[in-house]
Design a protein around this motif. Structure first.
Motif, PDB file in Angstrom:
ATOM      1  N   ALA A 137       3.424  43.828 -32.397  1.00 15.32           N
ATOM      2  CA  ALA A 137       2.600  44.264 -31.263  1.00 15.32           C
ATOM      3  C   ALA A 137       2.212  43.061 -30.431  1.00 15.32           C
ATOM      4  N   GLU A 138       2.360  43.183 -29.150  1.00 14.59           N
ATOM      5  CA  GLU A 138       1.980  42.084 -28.266  1.00 14.59           C
ATOM      6  C   GLU A 138       0.482  42.079 -28.061  1.00 14.59           C
ATOM      7  N   PRO A 139      -0.145  40.896 -28.059  1.00 12.31           N
ATOM      8  CA  PRO A 139      -1.594  40.839 -27.848  1.00 12.31           C
ATOM      9  C   PRO A 139      -1.952  41.270 -26.442  1.00 12.31           C
ATOM     10  N   ALA A 140      -3.119  41.858 -26.313  1.00 13.61           N
ATOM     11  CA  ALA A 140      -3.589  42.289 -24.986  1.00 13.61           C
ATOM     12  C   ALA A 140      -3.759  41.080 -24.093  1.00 13.61           C
ATOM     13  N   PRO A 141      -3.416  41.189 -22.811  1.00 12.81           N
ATOM     14  CA  PRO A 141      -3.570  40.047 -21.913  1.00 12.81           C
ATOM     15  C   PRO A 141      -5.032  39.690 -21.743  1.00 12.81           C
ATOM     16  N   THR A 142      -5.272  38.394 -21.591  1.00  9.00           N
ATOM     17  CA  THR A 142      -6.638  37.918 -21.398  1.00  9.00           C
ATOM     18  C   THR A 142      -7.141  38.349 -20.033  1.00  9.00           C
ATOM     19  N   GLN A 143      -8.326  38.965 -19.997  1.00  8.22           N
ATOM     20  CA  GLN A 143      -8.897  39.411 -18.735  1.00  8.22           C
ATOM     21  C   GLN A 143      -9.564  38.239 -18.026  1.00  8.22           C
ATOM     22  N   PRO A 144      -9.402  38.118 -16.698  1.00  6.55           N
ATOM     23  CA  PRO A 144     -10.072  37.039 -15.983  1.00  6.55           C
ATOM     24  C   PRO A 144     -11.582  37.213 -16.015  1.00  6.55           C
ATOM     25  N   VAL A 145     -12.284  36.097 -16.051  1.00  7.49           N
ATOM     26  CA  VAL A 145     -13.740  36.140 -16.039  1.00  7.49           C
ATOM     27  C   VAL A 145     -14.208  36.550 -14.655  1.00  7.49           C
ATOM     28  N   PRO A 146     -15.078  37.556 -14.518  1.00 13.00           N
ATOM     29  CA  PRO A 146     -15.523  37.970 -13.190  1.00 13.00           C
ATOM     30  C   PRO A 146     -16.294  36.860 -12.494  1.00 13.00           C
ATOM     31  N   ALA A 147     -16.222  36.865 -11.147  1.00 13.34           N
ATOM     32  CA  ALA A 147     -16.889  35.804 -10.389  1.00 13.34           C
ATOM     33  C   ALA A 147     -18.395  35.867 -10.560  1.00 13.34           C
ATOM     34  N   GLN A 148     -18.946  37.072 -10.646  1.00 13.34           N
ATOM     35  CA  GLN A 148     -20.387  37.228 -10.786  1.00 13.34           C
ATOM     36  C   GLN A 148     -20.688  37.709 -12.202  1.00 13.34           C
ATOM     37  N   VAL A 149     -21.361  36.877 -12.966  1.00  9.57           N
ATOM     38  CA  VAL A 149     -21.654  37.194 -14.357  1.00  9.57           C
ATOM     39  C   VAL A 149     -23.118  37.544 -14.492  1.00  9.57           C
ATOM     40  N   ALA A 150     -23.423  38.671 -15.113  1.00  6.64           N
ATOM     41  CA  ALA A 150     -24.804  39.092 -15.286  1.00  6.64           C
ATOM     42  C   ALA A 150     -25.535  38.132 -16.208  1.00  6.64           C
ATOM     43  N   PRO A 151     -26.768  37.744 -15.873  1.00  4.93           N
ATOM     44  CA  PRO A 151     -27.537  36.871 -16.743  1.00  4.93           C
ATOM     45  C   PRO A 151     -27.719  37.494 -18.130  1.00  4.93           C
ATOM     46  N   THR A 152     -27.635  36.652 -19.171  1.00  6.85           N
ATOM     47  CA  THR A 152     -27.740  37.160 -20.536  1.00  6.85           C
ATOM     48  C   THR A 152     -28.872  36.516 -21.323  1.00  6.85           C
ATOM     49  N   ALA A 153     -29.492  35.478 -20.791  1.00  5.78           N
ATOM     50  CA  ALA A 153     -30.575  34.813 -21.516  1.00  5.78           C
ATOM     51  C   ALA A 153     -31.813  35.704 -21.534  1.00  5.78           C
ATOM     52  N   PRO A 154     -32.693  35.520 -22.544  1.00  9.35           N
ATOM     53  CA  PRO A 154     -33.942  36.297 -22.562  1.00  9.35           C
ATOM     54  C   PRO A 154     -34.733  36.089 -21.274  1.00  9.35           C
ATOM     55  N   GLY A 155     -35.412  37.140 -20.835  1.00 13.44           N
ATOM     56  CA  GLY A 155     -36.148  37.069 -19.574  1.00 13.44           C
ATOM     57  C   GLY A 155     -37.326  36.111 -19.635  1.00 13.44           C
ATOM     58  N   LEU A 156     -37.685  35.578 -18.480  1.00 18.82           N
ATOM     59  CA  LEU A 156     -38.856  34.720 -18.344  1.00 18.82           C
ATOM     60  C   LEU A 156     -40.050  35.577 -17.955  1.00 18.82           C
ATOM     61  N   ILE A 157     -41.188  35.369 -18.610  1.00 14.86           N
ATOM     62  CA  ILE A 157     -42.405  36.123 -18.313  1.00 14.86           C
ATOM     63  C   ILE A 157     -43.414  35.167 -17.683  1.00 14.86           C
ATOM     64  N   GLN A 158     -43.874  35.516 -16.484  1.00 13.95           N
ATOM     65  CA  GLN A 158     -44.897  34.754 -15.773  1.00 13.95           C
ATOM     66  C   GLN A 158     -46.200  35.534 -15.865  1.00 13.95           C
ATOM     67  N   SER A 159     -47.170  35.018 -16.626  1.00 10.55           N
ATOM     68  CA  SER A 159     -48.395  35.769 -16.900  1.00 10.55           C
ATOM     69  C   SER A 159     -49.578  35.320 -16.052  1.00 10.55           C
ATOM     70  N   THR A 160     -49.441  34.221 -15.313  1.00  8.80           N
ATOM     71  CA  THR A 160     -50.530  33.744 -14.459  1.00  8.80           C
ATOM     72  C   THR A 160     -50.138  33.928 -12.995  1.00  8.80           C
ATOM     73  N   PRO A 161     -51.117  34.028 -12.088  1.00 12.41           N
ATOM     74  CA  PRO A 161     -50.801  34.229 -10.673  1.00 12.41           C
ATOM     75  C   PRO A 161     -49.929  33.111 -10.117  1.00 12.41           C
ATOM     76  N   VAL A 162     -49.007  33.484  -9.213  1.00 18.79           N
ATOM     77  CA  VAL A 162     -48.188  32.507  -8.503  1.00 18.79           C
ATOM     78  C   VAL A 162     -48.842  32.309  -7.147  1.00 18.79           C
ATOM     79  N   ARG A 163     -49.391  31.132  -6.952  1.00 22.73           N
ATOM     80  CA  ARG A 163     -50.223  30.888  -5.772  1.00 22.73           C
ATOM     81  C   ARG A 163     -49.406  30.298  -4.630  1.00 22.73           C
TER      82      ARG A 163
END
Length: 261
Positions: A137-163
């Protein structure tokens, strides 16, 4: 006899990651470009008056001559903004930047090049398989990496006012703001932005070009909102949405804002 009317803008203005505006030149109509910028400054002086602008000639088939470029730069200054650099492009643009005494900035071209990227060259032909390997069986072709990649890191929480004057940036992730974003303050994220208090400053989601990013806001009074560089200022937003809970997203090239039920 019908007359053709040109409804397209001569220049697309997008907000860069560090708050510097990028003026993508689509038509080298200098008076028209100057008047368009003058109108933007008049509609939103707190945002655009004396704003730093990078000029991107990448939308043209060839670079302008030095005299034309100088007329554009002088006119933009007269309109109320401050051209600070050229966007990196061809060797002609590099020479033009030297003649104008302006630096080159490379990163402002990235999102445009992703948007209008030419099709990749076809891959080289695969080596001819040996007879004994045909049954495997031939291996599946490698898919190109999309130009826009969704962020995957844990979100940042800002708990104090941004002045006023402060900036919060969530690199490669979403941003959640639990309190107020004051007038003159700015929050940015490569992902989506969730705001659980009043938004009176600026919110820029999809800062690296991710067009699926969204902004959710509980109390909307924003000076400016943007997703992947497409923006609206307060003067462009229907009055019935001000003070409401809204969501903001991209639909093609259009920035949409709707009340949340």
């Amino acid at each position: 006899m019908s007359v053709a009317v040109d409804y397209e803008l001569a220049g697309d203005l997008k907000i860069g990651q560090v708050g510097i505006a990028n003026l993508r030149i689509r038509s080298l109509d200098v008076p028209r470009l100057i008047e368009e910028m003058r109108g933007r400054v008049q509609r939103a002086p707190k945002l655009f008056a004396r704003a730093a602008v990078v000029i991107d000639f990448g939308g043209l088939t060839q670079a302008p001559d030095v005299d034309t470029a100088r007329r554009l730069i002088d006119g933009l200054r007269d309109a109320g903004v401050l051209p600070v650099a050229l966007a990196y492009g061809t060797s002609e643009i590099e020479r033009l930047s030297e003649q104008l005494g302006l630096p080159l900035l490379a990163k402002f071209r990235a999102s445009y090049e992703r948007d209008g990227e030419a099709e990749a060259a076809p891959p080289p032909p695969a080596p001819r398989a040996k007879p004994e390997a045909k049954a495997k069986a031939e291996p599946a072709p490698t898919q190109p990496v999309p130009a826009q990649v969704a962020p995957t890191a844990p979100g940042l929480i800002q708990s104090t006012p941004v002045r006023s004057g402060q900036q919060v940036y969530a690199a490669n992730r979403d941003l959640s703001v639990l309190t107020t974003i004051g007038a003159g303050a700015e929050v940015m994220a490569d992902g989506s932005i969730h705001i659980y208090g009043p938004l009176r400053g600026r919110a820029l989601a999809g800062a690296q070009g991710w067009e699926q990013a969204r902004i959710f806001c509980r109390e909307f009074h924003a000076e400016l909102v943007a997703i992947a560089g497409r923006y609206k200022v307060l003067e462009d937003i229907p009055k019935e949405l001000r003070g409401k809970a809204v969501q903001i997203w991209l639909e093609g090239e259009d920035l949409k804002i709707a009340a949340l039920d």
